[in-house]
Enzyme design. Structure first.
Site, PDB file in Angstrom:
ATOM      1  N   CYS B  87      33.484  13.714  -5.120  1.00  0.00           N
ATOM      2  CA  CYS B  87      33.034  12.676  -3.615  1.00  0.00           C
ATOM      3  C   CYS B  87      33.701  13.723  -2.990  1.00  0.00           C
ATOM      4  O   CYS B  87      34.346  14.736  -1.955  1.00  0.00           O
ATOM      5  CB  CYS B  87      31.982  11.785  -3.349  1.00  0.00           C
ATOM      6  SG  CYS B  87      31.676  11.791  -2.137  1.00  0.00           S
ATOM      7  N   HIS B 204      28.455  11.102  -8.477  1.00  0.00           N
ATOM      8  CA  HIS B 204      29.669   9.719  -8.939  1.00  0.00           C
ATOM      9  C   HIS B 204      29.554   9.762 -10.669  1.00  0.00           C
ATOM     10  O   HIS B 204      28.885   8.780 -10.653  1.00  0.00           O
ATOM     11  CB  HIS B 204      29.736   8.528  -7.826  1.00  0.00           C
ATOM     12  CG  HIS B 204      29.909   8.658  -6.593  1.00  0.00           C
ATOM     13  ND1 HIS B 204      31.670   8.944  -6.685  1.00  0.00           N
ATOM     14  CD2 HIS B 204      29.578   8.829  -5.462  1.00  0.00           C
ATOM     15  CE1 HIS B 204      31.403   8.454  -4.841  1.00  0.00           C
ATOM     16  NE2 HIS B 204      30.596   9.059  -4.334  1.00  0.00           N
ATOM     17  N   GLU B 206      31.985   8.377 -12.266  1.00  0.00           N
ATOM     18  CA  GLU B 206      32.380   7.056 -12.635  1.00  0.00           C
ATOM     19  C   GLU B 206      31.346   5.433 -12.075  1.00  0.00           C
ATOM     20  O   GLU B 206      31.584   4.230 -12.810  1.00  0.00           O
ATOM     21  CB  GLU B 206      33.640   6.930 -11.820  1.00  0.00           C
ATOM     22  CG  GLU B 206      33.347   6.488 -10.500  1.00  0.00           C
ATOM     23  CD  GLU B 206      33.114   7.898  -9.600  1.00  0.00           C
ATOM     24  OE1 GLU B 206      32.920   8.542  -9.561  1.00  0.00           O
ATOM     25  OE2 GLU B 206      33.025   7.344  -8.459  1.00  0.00           O
TER      26      GLU B 206
END
Lengths: 79, 227
Positions: B87, B204, B206
């Site tokens: 990002c 993302h 994560e």
């Protein structure tokens, strides 16, 4: 001295903000308004008196930070 | 895998990705403040996390690129060390020239926070080799400036050299306009550098690396790094 820097998106790069402004102008009745492109206007106060040297430094500022030359064009004036 | 997570003023996904590296992957992981001039000795992997470094002033990633630590990140990449940007981290990598292209305002001018469909385009990279080529996965995105732009030549090279990692796809798994959340050229969601050691993506991983979060599609992104 002062540098006036204009940063605009290159032709062909999607400019959704310009499009939105264009539509808003049309809905206000400004039917003569054609394509709108949005950009940035940056003023930089400069020390020194050598205009040519200042212009070269401002060009470097544009290349290194003020514009992303992959997507943006820039031009500047020294006053 | 010794990992360094760089923290800029305005980073806000640094703890999430630290958590995945440290507690899910069990890697030795450290935060590195952007004012540091060196990476911890023995760093294998550098991660530039998501967020709004320097408030996204001027352009997303434009100021973070000049942080002191970025010289060390560049040297690490030049030595062939792994660098990934998620990002805002992806935006910083493009601004600093470590990855090609640029990320502009989303097509519809909105900040989008939503899970999106992705197709794994290259399953041989440092961050995708635990996936299958052509596999459809889902990952969350959360950005306002994710519209990937690049010159024609750059796009041709990226496509020709298999350096598009992920593409946004619709429900049918096709990289259509409808499946493209932000207007990115060629529906590009993530790319790789020419040497293959620097990767960036807007989604993302994560945020979807543990069952408790509803999806583990992002976990193999991290597993790829040690595969």
């Amino acid at each position: 001295m002062k540098a006036k820097v204009y940063v605009t998106l290159k032709n062909g790069v999607l400019d959704p903000q310009g499009k939105a402004v264009e539509h808003a102008l049309h809905s206000l009745g400004f039917s003569e308004a054609g394509e709108v492109r949005l950009g940035k206007f940056i003023e930089v106060q400069l020390s020194g008196t050598d205009r040519a040297a200042a212009a070269e430094r401002v060009r470097q500022m544009c290349e290194q930070l003020l514009a992303n030359t992959i997507i943006e064009n820039y031009r500047y004036e020294i006053e | 895998m010794k990992t360094a997570v760089v923290v800029f003023p305005g980073s806000n996904c640094d703890r999430d990705i630290y958590h995945v590296c440290r507690h899910v992957m069990r890697w030795s992981t450290e935060f590195v403040w952007h004012k540091e001039t060196t990476l911890p000795a023995g760093t294998d992997l550098v991660i530039l996390p998501g967020g709004f470094s320097y408030g996204d002033y001027l352009r997303s990633g434009a100021i973070a690129r000049f942080s002191a630590i970025m010289s060390a990140v560049k040297s690490h990449a030049d030595r062939g060390g792994a660098v990934i940007g998620v990002c805002n981290g992806f935006q910083i990598l493009t601004e600093s020239g470590l990855l090609p292209g640029a990320l502009c305002r989303n097509r519809d001018l909105k900040f989008i926070c939503a899970p999106v469909g992705l197709r794994v385009e290259n399953a041989g990279s440092i961050v995708t080799r635990a996936y299958r080529a052509g596999e459809r996965i889902r990952m969350p995105i959360a950005h306002a400036d994710g519209c990937y732009q690049a010159g024609e030549e750059t796009l041709k090279r990226l496509e020709g050299e298999g350096r598009v990692l992920f593409r946004y796809v619709d429900e049918a798994g096709e990289p259509s306009e409808r499946g493209n959340p932000n207007g990115s050229l060629h529906n590009i969601a993530g790319v790789l550098n020419d040497r293959g050691n620097v990767a960036g993506l807007m989604p993302h991983p994560e945020r979807c690396a543990e069952t408790i979060l509803g999806s583990t599609d992002g976990r193999r992104f991290f597993e790829s790094l040690v595969k």
